[in-house]
Scaffold this motif. Structure first.
Motif, PDB file in Angstrom:
ATOM      1  N   LEU A 161      85.529  31.256  28.412  1.00  0.00           N
ATOM      2  CA  LEU A 161      84.475  30.124  28.624  1.00  0.00           C
ATOM      3  C   LEU A 161      85.152  28.751  27.981  1.00  0.00           C
ATOM      4  CD1 LEU A 161      81.021  31.908  28.323  1.00  0.00           C
ATOM      5  CD2 LEU A 161      82.247  30.878  30.534  1.00  0.00           C
ATOM      6  N   VAL A 170      86.621  25.439  29.995  1.00  0.00           N
ATOM      7  CA  VAL A 170      85.854  24.470  29.903  1.00  0.00           C
ATOM      8  C   VAL A 170      86.905  22.999  29.397  1.00  0.00           C
ATOM      9  CG1 VAL A 170      84.088  22.932  28.627  1.00  0.00           C
ATOM     10  CG2 VAL A 170      83.479  25.236  29.783  1.00  0.00           C
ATOM     11  N   LEU A 201      86.041  19.220  30.415  1.00  0.00           N
ATOM     12  CA  LEU A 201      84.562  18.876  30.496  1.00  0.00           C
ATOM     13  C   LEU A 201      83.910  18.807  28.892  1.00  0.00           C
ATOM     14  CD1 LEU A 201      83.481  21.334  33.305  1.00  0.00           C
ATOM     15  CD2 LEU A 201      83.956  19.070  33.412  1.00  0.00           C
ATOM     16  N   ALA A 223      85.999  23.393  21.922  1.00  0.00           N
ATOM     17  CA  ALA A 223      85.189  24.405  21.871  1.00  0.00           C
ATOM     18  C   ALA A 223      85.350  25.175  20.661  1.00  0.00           C
ATOM     19  CB  ALA A 223      85.222  24.915  23.028  1.00  0.00           C
ATOM     20  N   PHE A 264      80.350  23.431  22.463  1.00  0.00           N
ATOM     21  CA  PHE A 264      81.281  22.358  23.047  1.00  0.00           C
ATOM     22  C   PHE A 264      80.975  21.025  22.534  1.00  0.00           C
ATOM     23  CE2 PHE A 264      80.557  26.057  26.058  1.00  0.00           C
ATOM     24  CZ  PHE A 264      81.671  26.485  26.313  1.00  0.00           C
ATOM     25  N   THR A 300      81.215  17.367  23.751  1.00  0.00           N
ATOM     26  CA  THR A 300      81.375  16.516  24.970  1.00  0.00           C
ATOM     27  C   THR A 300      80.616  15.315  24.935  1.00  0.00           C
ATOM     28  OG1 THR A 300      81.306  16.947  27.555  1.00  0.00           O
ATOM     29  CG2 THR A 300      79.494  17.789  26.382  1.00  0.00           C
ATOM     30  N   ARG A 356      79.581  13.886  30.916  1.00  0.00           N
ATOM     31  CA  ARG A 356      80.167  15.327  31.660  1.00  0.00           C
ATOM     32  C   ARG A 356      79.385  16.440  31.561  1.00  0.00           C
ATOM     33  NH1 ARG A 356      84.376  14.758  34.505  1.00  0.00           N
ATOM     34  NH2 ARG A 356      85.423  16.292  33.763  1.00  0.00           N
ATOM     35  N   LEU A 400      79.658  20.212  33.149  1.00  0.00           N
ATOM     36  CA  LEU A 400      79.969  21.266  32.188  1.00  0.00           C
ATOM     37  C   LEU A 400      78.744  22.494  32.337  1.00  0.00           C
ATOM     38  CD1 LEU A 400      80.763  22.811  29.695  1.00  0.00           C
ATOM     39  CD2 LEU A 400      79.324  21.112  28.274  1.00  0.00           C
ATOM     40  N   GLU A 401      77.606  21.946  32.587  1.00  0.00           N
ATOM     41  CA  GLU A 401      76.434  23.204  32.919  1.00  0.00           C
ATOM     42  C   GLU A 401      76.796  23.624  34.048  1.00  0.00           C
ATOM     43  OE1 GLU A 401      71.694  23.300  34.122  1.00  0.00           O
ATOM     44  OE2 GLU A 401      72.266  21.627  32.723  1.00  0.00           O
ATOM     45  N   HIS A 434      79.726  24.373  35.499  1.00  0.00           N
ATOM     46  CA  HIS A 434      80.782  25.261  35.303  1.00  0.00           C
ATOM     47  C   HIS A 434      80.467  26.341  34.593  1.00  0.00           C
ATOM     48  CE1 HIS A 434      85.125  26.022  34.223  1.00  0.00           C
ATOM     49  NE2 HIS A 434      84.566  26.471  33.173  1.00  0.00           N
ATOM     50  N   LEU A 435      79.614  26.266  33.387  1.00  0.00           N
ATOM     51  CA  LEU A 435      79.248  27.597  32.585  1.00  0.00           C
ATOM     52  C   LEU A 435      78.405  28.421  33.421  1.00  0.00           C
ATOM     53  CD1 LEU A 435      78.226  25.887  29.270  1.00  0.00           C
ATOM     54  CD2 LEU A 435      80.204  27.167  29.826  1.00  0.00           C
ATOM     55  N   THR A 473      87.496  14.076  27.425  1.00  0.00           N
ATOM     56  CA  THR A 473      86.415  14.205  28.640  1.00  0.00           C
ATOM     57  C   THR A 473      86.472  13.374  29.762  1.00  0.00           C
ATOM     58  OG1 THR A 473      84.858  13.315  27.308  1.00  0.00           O
ATOM     59  CG2 THR A 473      85.299  15.700  27.061  1.00  0.00           C
TER      60      THR A 473
END
Length: 112
Positions: A22, A26, A31, A35, A61, A63, A67, A71-72, A74-75, A106
């Motif tokens: 993960l 990211v 994003l 991390a 993360f 950020t 973004r 990001l959310e 993507h997760l 980012t």
């Protein structure tokens, strides 16, 4: 009220390998600038009417608010939990050089 410029975003998963995957995905997608994976931690939680206990790894993360939505999303796609923890906390203060680095790393592709 406007969104804060910088955020830390936390998620958890049930293995170090998944956490690292993960994190890398990211950061590669720009994003998050950084991390950090830590763990294991012991999580105690209620899930489907039962109290569960398990080991998890946290991913934090760094950020920008700009973004966050990507990001959310993507997760949510990359995570294997039905309801993953995704919590954003505003960064109230920080080193100007570090925060500028986060913003630069980012920047959306159109801004590069």
């Amino acid at each position: 009220m406007t969104d804060p410029a910088w955020l830390t975003v936390l998620t958890t998963t049930d293995s170090e390998e998944k956490a690292r995957t993960l994190a890398r995905g990211v950061v590669e997608a720009r994003l998050a600038a950084c991390a950090q994976v830590s763990g294991p931690v012991t999580s105690v939680y209620r899930w489907q009417d039962a109290v569960e206990t398990g080991q998890e790894w946290q991913v934090l993360f760094k950020t920008t608010a700009l973004r966050y939505d990507e990001l959310e999303a993507h997760l949510l796609l990359a995570h294997d939990y039905d309801t993953p923890e995704i919590i954003a906390t505003p960064v109230v203060r920080g080193s100007s050089r570090y925060l500028a680095w986060v913003a630069a790393e980012t920047a959306p592709p159109a801004a590069l």
